[in-house]
Design a protein around this motif. Structure first.
Motif, PDB file in Angstrom:
ATOM      1  N   ASN A 198      40.527  42.684  38.174  1.00 46.97           N
ATOM      2  CA  ASN A 198      41.079  41.342  38.049  1.00 46.97           C
ATOM      3  C   ASN A 198      40.910  40.438  39.425  1.00 46.97           C
ATOM      4  O   ASN A 198      41.586  40.988  40.400  1.00 46.97           O
ATOM      5  CB  ASN A 198      42.531  41.178  37.609  1.00 46.97           C
ATOM      6  N   ILE A 199      39.943  39.724  39.333  1.00 51.81           N
ATOM      7  CA  ILE A 199      39.695  38.904  40.639  1.00 51.81           C
ATOM      8  C   ILE A 199      40.452  37.790  40.665  1.00 51.81           C
ATOM      9  O   ILE A 199      40.876  36.896  39.955  1.00 51.81           O
ATOM     10  CB  ILE A 199      38.018  38.588  40.742  1.00 51.81           C
ATOM     11  N   ILE A 200      41.116  37.575  42.126  1.00 59.17           N
ATOM     12  CA  ILE A 200      41.740  36.566  42.425  1.00 59.17           C
ATOM     13  C   ILE A 200      41.284  35.683  43.295  1.00 59.17           C
ATOM     14  O   ILE A 200      40.943  36.081  44.177  1.00 59.17           O
ATOM     15  CB  ILE A 200      43.369  36.928  42.763  1.00 59.17           C
ATOM     16  N   LEU A 201      41.082  34.316  43.204  1.00 56.13           N
ATOM     17  CA  LEU A 201      40.658  33.401  44.255  1.00 56.13           C
ATOM     18  C   LEU A 201      41.491  32.614  44.566  1.00 56.13           C
ATOM     19  O   LEU A 201      42.112  31.786  43.741  1.00 56.13           O
ATOM     20  CB  LEU A 201      39.208  32.847  43.854  1.00 56.13           C
ATOM     21  N   TYR A 202      42.042  32.472  45.619  1.00 55.72           N
ATOM     22  CA  TYR A 202      43.129  31.282  46.204  1.00 55.72           C
ATOM     23  C   TYR A 202      42.202  30.452  46.945  1.00 55.72           C
ATOM     24  O   TYR A 202      41.580  30.753  47.928  1.00 55.72           O
ATOM     25  CB  TYR A 202      44.163  31.854  46.864  1.00 55.72           C
ATOM     26  N   ARG A 203      42.670  29.088  46.783  1.00 54.90           N
ATOM     27  CA  ARG A 203      42.071  27.832  47.476  1.00 54.90           C
ATOM     28  C   ARG A 203      43.195  26.977  48.017  1.00 54.90           C
ATOM     29  O   ARG A 203      43.906  26.512  46.817  1.00 54.90           O
ATOM     30  CB  ARG A 203      40.753  27.229  46.933  1.00 54.90           C
ATOM     31  N   ASN A 204      43.186  26.393  49.105  1.00 54.69           N
ATOM     32  CA  ASN A 204      44.208  25.524  49.710  1.00 54.69           C
ATOM     33  C   ASN A 204      43.306  24.779  50.712  1.00 54.69           C
ATOM     34  O   ASN A 204      43.308  25.228  51.762  1.00 54.69           O
ATOM     35  CB  ASN A 204      45.252  26.270  50.351  1.00 54.69           C
ATOM     36  N   ASN A 205      42.682  23.428  50.337  1.00 56.45           N
ATOM     37  CA  ASN A 205      41.947  22.808  51.023  1.00 56.45           C
ATOM     38  C   ASN A 205      40.772  23.738  51.606  1.00 56.45           C
ATOM     39  O   ASN A 205      40.137  24.076  50.635  1.00 56.45           O
ATOM     40  CB  ASN A 205      42.864  22.286  52.269  1.00 56.45           C
ATOM     41  N   ASN A 206      40.427  23.814  52.936  1.00 55.30           N
ATOM     42  CA  ASN A 206      39.364  24.761  53.128  1.00 55.30           C
ATOM     43  C   ASN A 206      39.888  26.027  53.249  1.00 55.30           C
ATOM     44  O   ASN A 206      38.970  26.915  53.860  1.00 55.30           O
ATOM     45  CB  ASN A 206      39.007  23.919  54.442  1.00 55.30           C
ATOM     46  N   PHE A 207      40.929  26.487  53.246  1.00 54.81           N
ATOM     47  CA  PHE A 207      41.450  27.981  53.308  1.00 54.81           C
ATOM     48  C   PHE A 207      40.998  28.449  51.880  1.00 54.81           C
ATOM     49  O   PHE A 207      41.516  28.192  50.674  1.00 54.81           O
ATOM     50  CB  PHE A 207      42.736  27.930  53.333  1.00 54.81           C
ATOM     51  N   LYS A 208      40.396  29.628  51.957  1.00 56.61           N
ATOM     52  CA  LYS A 208      40.043  30.490  50.873  1.00 56.61           C
ATOM     53  C   LYS A 208      40.492  31.903  51.036  1.00 56.61           C
ATOM     54  O   LYS A 208      40.198  32.365  52.174  1.00 56.61           O
ATOM     55  CB  LYS A 208      38.460  30.358  50.320  1.00 56.61           C
ATOM     56  N   LYS A 209      40.864  32.704  49.947  1.00 55.76           N
ATOM     57  CA  LYS A 209      41.159  34.055  50.250  1.00 55.76           C
ATOM     58  C   LYS A 209      40.931  34.560  48.556  1.00 55.76           C
ATOM     59  O   LYS A 209      41.259  34.042  47.519  1.00 55.76           O
ATOM     60  CB  LYS A 209      42.644  34.382  50.650  1.00 55.76           C
ATOM     61  N   SER A 210      40.200  35.913  48.770  1.00 61.72           N
ATOM     62  CA  SER A 210      40.226  36.590  47.392  1.00 61.72           C
ATOM     63  C   SER A 210      40.758  37.945  47.326  1.00 61.72           C
ATOM     64  O   SER A 210      40.838  38.412  48.270  1.00 61.72           O
ATOM     65  CB  SER A 210      38.663  36.625  47.124  1.00 61.72           C
TER      66      SER A 210
ATOM     67  N   ILE B 160      41.008  41.764  44.635  1.00 58.76           N
ATOM     68  CA  ILE B 160      40.700  42.412  43.683  1.00 58.76           C
ATOM     69  C   ILE B 160      41.749  43.483  43.294  1.00 58.76           C
ATOM     70  O   ILE B 160      42.167  44.074  43.906  1.00 58.76           O
ATOM     71  CB  ILE B 160      39.292  43.279  43.582  1.00 58.76           C
ATOM     72  N   HIS B 161      42.371  43.326  41.827  1.00 55.75           N
ATOM     73  CA  HIS B 161      43.465  43.876  41.413  1.00 55.75           C
ATOM     74  C   HIS B 161      42.750  44.837  40.517  1.00 55.75           C
ATOM     75  O   HIS B 161      42.038  44.713  39.638  1.00 55.75           O
ATOM     76  CB  HIS B 161      44.436  43.137  40.626  1.00 55.75           C
ATOM     77  N   THR B 162      43.453  46.259  40.840  1.00 54.83           N
ATOM     78  CA  THR B 162      43.083  47.289  39.850  1.00 54.83           C
ATOM     79  C   THR B 162      44.338  47.980  39.295  1.00 54.83           C
ATOM     80  O   THR B 162      45.352  47.419  39.384  1.00 54.83           O
ATOM     81  CB  THR B 162      42.192  48.454  40.616  1.00 54.83           C
ATOM     82  N   TYR B 163      44.133  48.873  38.466  1.00 57.90           N
ATOM     83  CA  TYR B 163      45.324  49.481  37.789  1.00 57.90           C
ATOM     84  C   TYR B 163      46.262  50.049  38.769  1.00 57.90           C
ATOM     85  O   TYR B 163      47.540  49.922  38.403  1.00 57.90           O
ATOM     86  CB  TYR B 163      44.717  50.494  36.856  1.00 57.90           C
ATOM     87  N   ASP B 164      45.798  50.543  39.588  1.00 60.48           N
ATOM     88  CA  ASP B 164      46.686  51.019  40.878  1.00 60.48           C
ATOM     89  C   ASP B 164      47.261  49.999  41.776  1.00 60.48           C
ATOM     90  O   ASP B 164      48.136  50.499  42.725  1.00 60.48           O
ATOM     91  CB  ASP B 164      46.035  52.420  41.304  1.00 60.48           C
ATOM     92  N   ASN B 165      46.306  49.022  41.827  1.00 60.47           N
ATOM     93  CA  ASN B 165      46.855  48.117  43.002  1.00 60.47           C
ATOM     94  C   ASN B 165      46.705  46.705  42.426  1.00 60.47           C
ATOM     95  O   ASN B 165      45.633  46.021  42.367  1.00 60.47           O
ATOM     96  CB  ASN B 165      45.702  48.372  44.232  1.00 60.47           C
ATOM     97  N   PHE B 166      47.523  46.314  41.666  1.00 62.20           N
ATOM     98  CA  PHE B 166      47.473  44.867  41.063  1.00 62.20           C
ATOM     99  C   PHE B 166      48.691  43.829  41.583  1.00 62.20           C
ATOM    100  O   PHE B 166      48.876  42.841  40.690  1.00 62.20           O
ATOM    101  CB  PHE B 166      48.319  45.178  39.551  1.00 62.20           C
ATOM    102  N   LYS B 167      48.935  43.972  42.914  1.00 60.03           N
ATOM    103  CA  LYS B 167      49.799  42.902  43.631  1.00 60.03           C
ATOM    104  C   LYS B 167      49.162  42.630  44.659  1.00 60.03           C
ATOM    105  O   LYS B 167      48.694  43.453  45.548  1.00 60.03           O
ATOM    106  CB  LYS B 167      51.254  43.726  43.549  1.00 60.03           C
ATOM    107  N   SER B 168      49.364  41.017  44.881  1.00 60.66           N
ATOM    108  CA  SER B 168      48.808  40.600  46.167  1.00 60.66           C
ATOM    109  C   SER B 168      49.936  39.609  46.542  1.00 60.66           C
ATOM    110  O   SER B 168      50.662  38.720  46.078  1.00 60.66           O
ATOM    111  CB  SER B 168      47.570  39.990  46.073  1.00 60.66           C
ATOM    112  N   ILE B 169      50.195  39.759  48.182  1.00 58.89           N
ATOM    113  CA  ILE B 169      50.801  38.363  48.647  1.00 58.89           C
ATOM    114  C   ILE B 169      49.895  37.443  49.160  1.00 58.89           C
ATOM    115  O   ILE B 169      49.106  37.834  50.186  1.00 58.89           O
ATOM    116  CB  ILE B 169      51.691  38.954  49.513  1.00 58.89           C
ATOM    117  N   ILE B 170      49.880  36.117  48.946  1.00 62.31           N
ATOM    118  CA  ILE B 170      49.120  35.215  49.262  1.00 62.31           C
ATOM    119  C   ILE B 170      49.865  34.272  50.382  1.00 62.31           C
ATOM    120  O   ILE B 170      51.090  33.824  49.973  1.00 62.31           O
ATOM    121  CB  ILE B 170      48.655  34.193  48.069  1.00 62.31           C
ATOM    122  N   SER B 171      49.452  34.384  51.563  1.00 57.77           N
ATOM    123  CA  SER B 171      49.954  33.495  52.525  1.00 57.77           C
ATOM    124  C   SER B 171      49.494  32.065  52.357  1.00 57.77           C
ATOM    125  O   SER B 171      48.323  31.978  52.540  1.00 57.77           O
ATOM    126  CB  SER B 171      49.731  34.100  53.845  1.00 57.77           C
ATOM    127  N   VAL B 172      50.506  31.041  52.375  1.00 61.85           N
ATOM    128  CA  VAL B 172      50.011  29.690  52.247  1.00 61.85           C
ATOM    129  C   VAL B 172      49.923  29.126  53.606  1.00 61.85           C
ATOM    130  O   VAL B 172      50.642  29.227  54.477  1.00 61.85           O
ATOM    131  CB  VAL B 172      51.073  28.982  51.285  1.00 61.85           C
TER     132      VAL B 172
END
Length: 158
Positions: free
Chosen positions: A131-143, A145-157
């Protein structure tokens, strides 16, 4: 959303379908001061994870199908913050060819420093799901990849 980015994600998903990939775009909107989420999932994979046979889910009954998908997402796709309560508005879905695109809007009253995304979509049926997650906030971008064993991410705004 930029049409080029949309085409990229559709092509990416189509190219990787045999590898079970979904994509999630989280965009911050300065105009509405909300985060706008769109999840793209192949309908046949979603139907399997819901316990249906392929094409058994009745998309013409929008209200019922939306309720089924919404409840599924509430259990398998979570966005939350330890700083504040986030209000998630499940706006609904659309079906485009083989894809289900589900839209969620996130409201909060304070400027967040970070929030957490848990994406377990399709993991019950496909252990090799990505599961690919792409976060965009103005010019800031972060992506991510979530897997079965790693399905959590912390997004710093920013």
């Amino acid at each position: 959303m930029n049409p080029l980015i949309t085409k990229f994600f559709v092509l990416l998903i189509l190219f990787f379908h045999k590898y079970y990939v979904s994509s999630t775009l989280i965009d911050y909107s300065n105009d509405s001061q909300t985060h706008q989420v769109s999840l793209k999932i192949f309908h046949d994979d979603l139907e399997k994870d819901l316990g249906y046979k392929t094409n058994e889910l009745d998309y013409s009954d929008y209200v019922n199908t939306n309720t089924i998908i919404k409840n599924y997402l509430k259990n398998n796709f979570k966005i939350y913050s330890e700083e504040a309560d986030l209000k998630l508005d499940y706006l609904g879905f659309e079906r485009k060819n083989d894809l289900i695109i589900y839209y969620i809007e996130i409201y909060n009253n304070i400027k967040l420093k970070n929030f957490i995304v848990e994406n377990k979509v399709l993991f019950d049926s496909f252990r090799n799901q990505k599961n690919i997650i792409l976060y965009r906030n103005n010019n800031f971008k972060k992506s991510f990849i979530h897997t079965y064993d790693n399905f959590k991410s912390i997004i710093s705004v920013p």
